[in-house]
Design an enzyme around this catalytic site. Structure first.
Site, PDB file in Angstrom:
ATOM      1  N   ASP A 166      10.165   8.724  -1.349  1.00  0.00           N
ATOM      2  CA  ASP A 166       9.213   9.822  -1.173  1.00  0.00           C
ATOM      3  C   ASP A 166       9.184  10.740  -2.397  1.00  0.00           C
ATOM      4  O   ASP A 166       9.926  10.539  -3.364  1.00  0.00           O
ATOM      5  CB  ASP A 166       9.583  10.591   0.108  1.00  0.00           C
ATOM      6  CG  ASP A 166       8.350  10.955   0.941  1.00  0.00           C
ATOM      7  OD1 ASP A 166       7.269  11.103   0.371  1.00  0.00           O
ATOM      8  OD2 ASP A 166       8.497  11.102   2.172  1.00  0.00           O
ATOM      9  N   GLY A 201      -0.401   8.726  -3.427  1.00  0.00           N
ATOM     10  CA  GLY A 201      -1.638   8.493  -4.156  1.00  0.00           C
ATOM     11  C   GLY A 201      -1.964   9.544  -5.197  1.00  0.00           C
ATOM     12  O   GLY A 201      -3.013   9.484  -5.836  1.00  0.00           O
ATOM     13  N   ARG A 217       1.896   3.914  -1.847  1.00  0.00           N
ATOM     14  CA  ARG A 217       1.020   4.680  -0.972  1.00  0.00           C
ATOM     15  C   ARG A 217      -0.182   5.154  -1.767  1.00  0.00           C
ATOM     16  O   ARG A 217      -0.020   5.695  -2.869  1.00  0.00           O
ATOM     17  CB  ARG A 217       1.800   5.852  -0.389  1.00  0.00           C
ATOM     18  CG  ARG A 217       2.649   5.466   0.826  1.00  0.00           C
ATOM     19  CD  ARG A 217       1.805   5.481   2.099  1.00  0.00           C
ATOM     20  NE  ARG A 217       1.327   6.827   2.306  1.00  0.00           N
ATOM     21  CZ  ARG A 217       2.076   7.800   2.832  1.00  0.00           C
ATOM     22  NH1 ARG A 217       3.295   7.553   3.259  1.00  0.00           N
ATOM     23  NH2 ARG A 217       1.582   9.001   2.959  1.00  0.00           N
ATOM     24  N   ASP A 221       0.009  11.392   4.115  1.00  0.00           N
ATOM     25  CA  ASP A 221       0.509  10.875   5.399  1.00  0.00           C
ATOM     26  C   ASP A 221      -0.615  10.699   6.420  1.00  0.00           C
ATOM     27  O   ASP A 221      -1.511  11.537   6.530  1.00  0.00           O
ATOM     28  CB  ASP A 221       1.531  11.850   5.997  1.00  0.00           C
ATOM     29  CG  ASP A 221       2.904  11.701   5.359  1.00  0.00           C
ATOM     30  OD1 ASP A 221       3.017  11.020   4.315  1.00  0.00           O
ATOM     31  OD2 ASP A 221       3.872  12.267   5.901  1.00  0.00           O
TER      32      ASP A 221
END
Ligand SMILES: *[C@@H]1O[C@H](CO)[C@@H](O)[C@H](O)[C@H]1NC(C)=O
Ligand SMILES: *[C@@H]1O[C@H](CO)[C@@H](O)[C@H](O)[C@H]1NC(C)=O
Length: 401
Positions: A166, A201, A217, A221
């Site tokens: 993350d 992103g 990603r 989220d």
């Protein structure tokens, strides 16, 4: 994710340079193999489960073990759902005296190695979660910034198979500075570990992710709502050309079974994720799964589209208001097709061969993947179906002449 808004704004400038860059340097044929992360993983999109969407921080080793058991007993593991992925909140806030991450004593008393052994004994794989900052997004455990090599070695020694990484609570430097450090650490940790880049992103990771990870990603989220799901599908579609065996666009984990959408909307969610070659990571409580949810996520024919060996992500090939045609090539000259009605009324949608890469005069056999029926007439030139509001049809088309 408070940090993400700020990064997003600064990225509006970057977006220009990123996309210009893409136009001049992207040549799918020449970079297709050369730029892959060389860990031999992700020849098809990963399938499994992740704790976040249903449990958030409320996880413990019992839930993880029972979920592994449930993946076996429901038959989901046999269908390909192999990764059991622990998300945020699994560790203590402090490292030990050697600088090693410590599994949270109150919730993971047996430790992560024991959990990995358990999961492996079932023929499954264990995933874990870290962060390219000082703390993870929950702020309840440390991030790996400055500890990448040590943490990668720890994960390898525990038997970890997958790392979601993350982007919270960072030093403000770009993901393109911080993520490669973990890539390098994982590559020399002595165990193939699927690397899932989760920088939401912000810096268009599709443009650089394949060198660093197995998935990236493309969005913020997901939440368990129609708007959230469908907007992530849209944002992810933009980068279709960058997905390939070894590295995939990731519009975030599945919400199917969490209760916020209708059955038809969840069928859209699964169909679009499948045809987009997205990771299929179940996000509900598999220990207490409904028949309806099982029916959706265990659809073998839809899973087969996702796992097709050609590995080409579908695109929106036609949009007329709320009506969309999504299509992408499959192996053996077949085409996967989704007819999607985003609007309020039941409406006919037509897919034309011109739009979906089938020669105009070809006669085509169509298999309806949700009805599990091969349609009787052969189709020439187009295929039409009437589609309910917020519903879709999904087919595999096979030209026969
Ligand atoms: C199981 O799911 C049902 C609804 O699908 C819900 O009412 C129930 O609370 C769940 N049980 C547990 C233990 O989560
Ligand atoms: C679809 O193709 C059929 C012939 O196969 C043709 O009769 C029909 O008009 C076409 N439909 C549309 C909407 O173009």
């Amino acid at each position: 994710m408070e940090g993400s808004v700020v990064v997003w704004l600064t990225c509006s400038l970057l977006a220009i340079s990123c996309s210009v860059n893409a136009v001049y340097t992207y040549d799918p044929k020449s970079i297709r193999r050369r730029n892959l992360l060389a860990n031999g993983l992700a020849s098809t999109p990963p399938m499994g489960w992740n704790s976040w969407n249903h449990f958030n921080c409320m996880i413990d080793e019992k839930i993880i073990k029972e979920t592994a058991d449930a993946l076996i007993s429901t038959g989901l593991a046999k269908l390909g759902y192999k990764y059991v992925n622990i998300d945020d909140c699994w560790a203590e806030i402090y490292r030990d005296e050697k600088g090693t991450l410590v599994p949270k004593k109150s919730t993971f008393p047996s430790g992560i190695k024991a959990l990995a052994d358990y999961v492996h004994s079932k023929g499954l794989k264990l995933g874990i979660y870290g962060d390219a900052g000082y703390y993870t997004c929950s702020k309840k455990m440390p991030g790996s910034l400055g500890h990448e090599e040590h943490d990668a070695k720890t994960y390898a020694s525990w038997g970890i198979d997958y790392l979601k990484y993350d982007n919270c609570n960072t030093d403000g430097s770009k993901p393109t500075i911080r993520y490669p450090v973990m890539t390098k650490a994982l590559m020399s940790a002595g165990r193939p570990i699927f690397f899932s880049l989760c920088e939401w992103g912000d810096m268009h990771p599709a443009l650089w992710g394949s060198k660093l990870g197995n998935s990236w990603r493309t969005t913020n989220d997901i939440a368990d709502t129609w708007e959230s799901m469908i907007s992530r599908a849209d944002e992810n579609e933009v980068y279709a050309d960058y997905a390939r065996p070894g590295g995939w666009n990731d519009p975030d984990m599945l919400e199917i079974g969490n209760g916020g959408m209708t059955k038809d909307e969840y069928i859209i969610h699964f169909s679009i994720w499948a045809i987009s070659k997205a990771p299929l990571l179940i996000g509900c409580d598999v220990r207490n799964i409904t028949k309806e949810t099982m029916e959706i996520i265990s659809n073998k024919e839809v899973i087969a589209v996702n796992q097709d060996k050609l590995g080409v992500q579908a695109k929106k090939v036609r949009m007329e208001g709320n009506l969309e045609v999504w299509a992408g090539p499959l192996s053996d000259y077949r085409v996967a097709l989704v007819l999607l009605n985003r609007g309020p009324d039941r409406t006919a949608i037509t897919a034309y061969w011109d739009d979906i890469g089938i020669p105009p005069k070809s006669s085509v056999v169509a298999r309806d993947l949700w009805e599990h029926k091969t349609l009787e007439p052969r189709f020439v030139g187009n295929l039409s179906a009437t589609v309910d509001s917020h519903a879709c049809k999904m087919y595999v088309l096979k030209p026969v002449s």
